[in-house]
Scaffold this active site. Structure first.
Site, PDB file in Angstrom:
ATOM      1  N   ASP A  73       0.812  -1.208   0.000  1.00 16.40           N
ATOM      2  CA  ASP A  73       0.000   0.000   0.000  1.00 16.40           C
ATOM      3  C   ASP A  73       0.851   1.266   0.000  1.00 16.40           C
ATOM      4  O   ASP A  73       0.445   2.286  -0.556  1.00 16.40           O
ATOM      5  CB  ASP A  73      -0.939  -0.001   1.211  1.00 16.40           C
ATOM      6  CG  ASP A  73      -2.140  -0.920   1.005  1.00 16.40           C
ATOM      7  OD1 ASP A  73      -2.351  -1.369  -0.142  1.00 16.40           O
ATOM      8  OD2 ASP A  73      -2.859  -1.185   1.981  1.00 16.40           O
ATOM      9  N   ASP A 152      -4.018   9.890   5.087  1.00 16.99           N
ATOM     10  CA  ASP A 152      -4.252  10.707   6.271  1.00 16.99           C
ATOM     11  C   ASP A 152      -3.217  11.805   6.431  1.00 16.99           C
ATOM     12  O   ASP A 152      -2.148  11.786   5.829  1.00 16.99           O
ATOM     13  CB  ASP A 152      -4.271   9.833   7.539  1.00 16.99           C
ATOM     14  CG  ASP A 152      -3.091   8.864   7.639  1.00 16.99           C
ATOM     15  OD1 ASP A 152      -1.975   9.258   7.257  1.00 16.99           O
ATOM     16  OD2 ASP A 152      -3.288   7.728   8.097  1.00 16.99           O
ATOM     17  N   ARG A 179      -5.811  17.907  24.078  1.00 13.51           N
ATOM     18  CA  ARG A 179      -4.508  17.515  24.615  1.00 13.51           C
ATOM     19  C   ARG A 179      -4.371  16.022  24.384  1.00 13.51           C
ATOM     20  O   ARG A 179      -5.152  15.217  24.899  1.00 13.51           O
ATOM     21  CB  ARG A 179      -4.396  17.853  26.101  1.00 13.51           C
ATOM     22  CG  ARG A 179      -4.369  19.347  26.395  1.00 13.51           C
ATOM     23  CD  ARG A 179      -4.023  19.615  27.856  1.00 13.51           C
ATOM     24  NE  ARG A 179      -2.654  19.182  28.156  1.00 13.51           N
ATOM     25  CZ  ARG A 179      -2.304  18.465  29.225  1.00 13.51           C
ATOM     26  NH1 ARG A 179      -3.227  18.074  30.096  1.00 13.51           N
ATOM     27  NH2 ARG A 179      -1.034  18.126  29.434  1.00 13.51           N
ATOM     28  N   TYR A 194      -3.795   3.998  10.137  1.00 15.18           N
ATOM     29  CA  TYR A 194      -3.479   4.491  11.481  1.00 15.18           C
ATOM     30  C   TYR A 194      -4.747   4.836  12.256  1.00 15.18           C
ATOM     31  O   TYR A 194      -4.858   4.573  13.460  1.00 15.18           O
ATOM     32  CB  TYR A 194      -2.567   5.707  11.352  1.00 15.18           C
ATOM     33  CG  TYR A 194      -1.873   6.156  12.627  1.00 15.18           C
ATOM     34  CD1 TYR A 194      -2.000   5.467  13.829  1.00 15.18           C
ATOM     35  CD2 TYR A 194      -1.059   7.294  12.610  1.00 15.18           C
ATOM     36  CE1 TYR A 194      -1.354   5.892  14.975  1.00 15.18           C
ATOM     37  CE2 TYR A 194      -0.407   7.728  13.752  1.00 15.18           C
ATOM     38  CZ  TYR A 194      -0.563   7.030  14.933  1.00 15.18           C
ATOM     39  OH  TYR A 194       0.077   7.457  16.068  1.00 15.18           O
ATOM     40  N   ALA A 195      -5.730   5.417  11.579  1.00 14.78           N
ATOM     41  CA  ALA A 195      -6.965   5.808  12.263  1.00 14.78           C
ATOM     42  C   ALA A 195      -7.651   4.609  12.908  1.00 14.78           C
ATOM     43  O   ALA A 195      -8.219   4.713  14.002  1.00 14.78           O
ATOM     44  CB  ALA A 195      -7.911   6.499  11.277  1.00 14.78           C
ATOM     45  N   SER A 197      -6.174   1.835  14.060  1.00 11.76           N
ATOM     46  CA  SER A 197      -5.422   1.404  15.241  1.00 11.76           C
ATOM     47  C   SER A 197      -5.581   2.380  16.392  1.00 11.76           C
ATOM     48  O   SER A 197      -5.373   2.020  17.553  1.00 11.76           O
ATOM     49  CB  SER A 197      -3.941   1.234  14.894  1.00 11.76           C
ATOM     50  OG  SER A 197      -3.348   2.471  14.566  1.00 11.76           O
TER      51      SER A 197
END
Length: 301
Positions: A73, A152, A179, A194-195, A197
């Site tokens: 990918d 992303d 934060r 990533y989103a 995980s």
């Protein structure tokens, strides 16, 4: 069977063991299908196949009507960013690991791609992100970096620092100060990266939306949120040392207080060609190992 395409660009994961032999076999296959074949310049320099010409991205956009990507990918994302503006469709052969976008197994590429070259395929258009970093300069902001992303845009804390504090505005409407270790703005394509995980949901690639996913937020009430993809998202560095931003792993380090990362929908879309019968849910089952150990068709033990 006549070819639907005329000239294919071949892009490879040239760092992989045996890549030269793999790319040579794919190039030979495409040539035997009646296509002119050129390598992208980086692949050509790395693997050295002198029987084929070399083209840069602009030349591929001008001369090629297909790009065949051999790799994972990451290779597919890099090629998509370069070629989306030219409207060149992509076929992905998986030589990596997971392969959500490179969905054709290496061992099956000949029998799978032959009908696609003849015009029997499913075409899908993937939304891209366009991002920039703006730095305060007096009363104005200077754009110091801009690029595209397929997956992303990720704002992260520094390697040796604590949390960052980020102010987020969507369409000039204040959302919150977060934060956290960072914040992900993801396309539907990136929702399985990533989103996912970081606790975000999976978005079907046909959805016109973004994901905003905090990374390890200080407040547990800071949850992922789905945004319309016609929104511009602005992220400002309020506090935190050595924060960085990544656009599909293209990194800009050492962000300063007051820097703004602006993300919006790109005017360009990625054209991806899949084998006939492809569907997103089958890809999820296969790649995420869903349904394993479940009896088929609702059967009972």
């Amino acid at each position: 069977m006549a070819s639907r395409f005329r000239h294919a660009a071949l892009v490879g994961k040239y760092q992989a063991p045996g890549s030269r032999q793999v790319l040579a076999s794919v190039a030979e296959f495409l040539t035997n299908q009646g296509l002119e074949v050129s390598l992208d310049t980086t692949t050509a320099m790395a693997v050295g196949l002198p029987d084929y010409g070399a083209l840069d991205a602009a030349q591929i956009g001008k001369h090629c009507d297909l790009a065949v990507v051999v790799g994972g990918d990451g290779t597919m994302l890099g090629t998509a960013r370069q070629l989306a503006r030219y409207g060149v469709p992509l076929i992905g052969i998986n030589q990596g690991r997971l392969g959500f976008m490179t969905d054709i197994p290496m061992a099956e590429f000949r029998e799978t791609i032959a009908p696609m070259i003849a015009g029997d395929y499913e075409e899908e258009h993937r939304t891209m992100l366009e991002g920039c970093v703006k730095r305060p300069s007096g009363d104005e902001f200077d754009v110091i970096y801009e690029t595209f992303a397929v997956n992303d845009v990720v704002v992260s804390r520094g390697a040796s620092a604590g949390m960052v504090e980020l102010r987020v505005d969507v369409q000039d409407q204040f959302v919150a100060n977060f934060r956290a270790d960072g914040l992900i703005i993801s396309s539907p394509t990136g929702s399985t990266a990533y989103a996912l995980s970081a606790g975000g949901p999976i978005l079907h690639p046909g959805i016109s939306g973004w994901l905003m996913v905090p990374i390890a937020p200080h407040a547990l009430s800071n949850r992922p949120i789905v945004l319309p993809d016609d929104s511009e998202v602005r992220i400002e560095i309020v506090a935190g040392r050595d924060a960085s931003v990544n656009f599909d792993h293209q990194s800009l380090a050492s962000l300063l207080h007051g820097d703004r990362i602006c993300v919006r929908r790109s005017e360009h879309r990625v054209r991806v060609l899949h084998p006939r019968g492809w569907n997103f849910y089958a890809t999820l089952r296969r790649k995420l190992h869903w349904n394993e150990g479940v009896l088929p068709d609702g059967a009972h033990s």
